[in-house]
Design an enzyme around this catalytic site. Sequence first.
Site, PDB file in Angstrom:
ATOM      1  N   LYS A 245     104.633 -31.582 -51.000  1.00 47.83           N
ATOM      2  CA  LYS A 245     103.367 -31.543 -51.737  1.00 47.83           C
ATOM      3  C   LYS A 245     102.890 -32.967 -51.962  1.00 47.83           C
ATOM      4  CE  LYS A 245     101.265 -29.699 -55.965  1.00 47.83           C
ATOM      5  NZ  LYS A 245     101.504 -28.917 -57.202  1.00 47.83           N
TER       6      LYS A 245
ATOM      7  N   GLU B  26     104.038 -33.402 -63.057  1.00 49.45           N
ATOM      8  CA  GLU B  26     104.317 -32.702 -61.806  1.00 49.45           C
ATOM      9  C   GLU B  26     105.805 -32.720 -61.464  1.00 49.45           C
ATOM     10  OE1 GLU B  26     102.525 -31.012 -59.711  1.00 49.45           O
ATOM     11  OE2 GLU B  26     100.448 -31.389 -60.318  1.00 49.45           O
TER      12      GLU B  26
ATOM     13  N   ASP C   3      99.317 -23.214 -67.343  1.00 47.57           N
ATOM     14  CA  ASP C   3      98.463 -22.918 -66.186  1.00 47.57           C
ATOM     15  C   ASP C   3      99.053 -21.766 -65.374  1.00 47.57           C
ATOM     16  OD1 ASP C   3      96.281 -23.156 -64.527  1.00 47.57           O
ATOM     17  OD2 ASP C   3      97.160 -24.735 -63.290  1.00 47.57           O
TER      18      ASP C   3
ATOM     19  N   ASN D  64      99.904 -19.778 -58.901  1.00 46.05           N
ATOM     20  CA  ASN D  64     101.011 -20.674 -59.203  1.00 46.05           C
ATOM     21  C   ASN D  64     102.346 -19.952 -59.307  1.00 46.05           C
ATOM     22  OD1 ASN D  64      99.241 -22.818 -59.274  1.00 46.05           O
ATOM     23  ND2 ASN D  64      98.957 -22.721 -61.494  1.00 46.05           N
TER      24      ASN D  64
ATOM     25  N   ASP E 255     103.956 -25.487 -59.834  1.00 42.40           N
ATOM     26  CA  ASP E 255     102.769 -26.235 -60.252  1.00 42.40           C
ATOM     27  C   ASP E 255     102.772 -26.519 -61.756  1.00 42.40           C
ATOM     28  OD1 ASP E 255     100.422 -27.564 -60.355  1.00 42.40           O
ATOM     29  OD2 ASP E 255      99.211 -26.012 -59.399  1.00 42.40           O
TER      30      ASP E 255
END
Length: 587
Positions: free
Chosen positions: A203, A224, A345, A350, A381
């Site tokens: 990623k 992250e 989130d 995700n 994520d």
Amino acid sequence: MSFQLALRKLLQNGRILFRNFRLNQDSEFSTFKILPRQQGFAPRADSIPKSPPSAFQSHFDSIRRLILKNVLNRVTNSLNAELRQRTTRQLLFGNSAPFFALIGVSLASGTGIITKEDELEGVCWEIRNAISRLQQKAEKFENEPENLEKVRVEDFELGPAIAKGSNAVVYAAKKRAQNVEEATAAEDSRTDEPLANFPLAVKMMFNYDAESNATSILRAMYRETVPAKCHITNEEMSDWDKRMSELSVFLPPHPNIVQMHCAFADRIPEIPGAKSLYPDALPARINPDGYGRNMSLFLLMRRYDTSLKEYLKESRPDVRKGIILLTQLLEAVAHINKHGIAHRDLKSDNILLDKGTAAAAATATGTEKEGDACPKLVVTDFGCCLADRSCGLQMPYRSMDMDRGGNAALMAPEVALAEPGVFSYIDYSKADAWAAGSIAYEILSVHGNPFYRTQAASSKQVLKNTTYTESDLPEFDTEVPEVMARLIQSLLARKTSKRLDAEMAATVCQLYLWAPSAWLKPRQTSPPPSQSEVLQWLLCLATKVMCEGRVFLSTRRTETEYQLISTFLTRVRLSTVRQALLWIQQG
């Protein structure tokens, strides 16, 4: 043992009597030392103190050992006989420690310091400890590269792009063969190979603001890297950076959290198709019209088959498979919140699924189709997560400019309606559980998520997280069990005091899946099980996992189910199980 027999043994063992006239520390009980456990790791031999213990320490160790033996006496008779023999020898050989031990035993017996409930919780602790050790041995990451201390982008062959968002792009990847000469990432990119040849994923974050050095990049994008196994940082980190890393929270591995091998900063390579896929994020040396920096953050992780959103588009899981998927999601949220982290989130994009274990189970058994086995679910994520040791799950909310999270549609009511102020804060302890409850509608209901305009049926009212009431929540089909429907509605309660937390909700799901059906009936119909019955059930689950978990392909259960049971046993407590059973039977 009678006094005559003890006296006869005393005369027959004169050497033992002579030996006990020596110093106290030479006896068996005085040399025994119980060292504290340190997070499941056995103490090193060189860590045991070599100096002789004091007389008080020797007596204290003897008391502790006798108390433990007295507790175990209620489980194993052989230990009781051994304890009596040891105590008799100590009394006859002149050691005064058993006199203090008898006081401890009298306090520990009956309704004293150590109650029956404490003993059962102690056995429950042994179950957690044993399954945790078993899970740690089986937790080795698949296809994990070696020598993670010096990882670079050019160490991997990049395949096709498998996902792209506003902040990052994900490429399929595999470890470069060692016998191949080093070349640039652009020359070695593979876009025509099948996706199955790439077991890893890289990623690449889009970097527009952070300076092109590892310290600045990791500081700007540290959220992250929360689930990363290791962080490759610059050796010359400033004191300020070290203090910041101490305040950050890093998430321990979990079966339902994405397997992230490492996080590192490197120069952005020139990859075919990048100019058309994300031209603005490229640096000027690759795209003259780009706004990106030369370096960015790279996350090396395991590649998963699909996302939950794509999976639900392809097929609708049956009720039991949907409950297993929801249970895995709640276990992941419980693990995140337990370590002081709020995802903020959660959405079906995700959440990733691994269908490889389901296919392997179907192939090996020959009795199931691939679609009948439930895939493994992981949460990924963490770019919007709250991971700060200074505030935990309660973030001070000083102004409207502060980041409250990602997806506004699945934001819990207490977060969406929060008002900034000098002494205001936002409580995220049950916010992820609310989001999981809304995702449960996507898994178990044909009408989709009621808080999404694109998924809600035209005949159903689209709900807003700021104005809805519990009575507005759509009803489930008759196939969904009443317990699960009530659980999801409880997760979506507006008041946090009425909402179940993720751990309790996951426990309810685990009980529904594996507990005897009589325990799930209303209290008027069936009495609740006793603590001993609950403990016996937990011991049966632990035995099945330890004996059958490694040969699951020849049993009725799949790897996902055994993994889910193991996850439950690593955190189980009798008090939590009793509360979940009480909630289920209350109706």
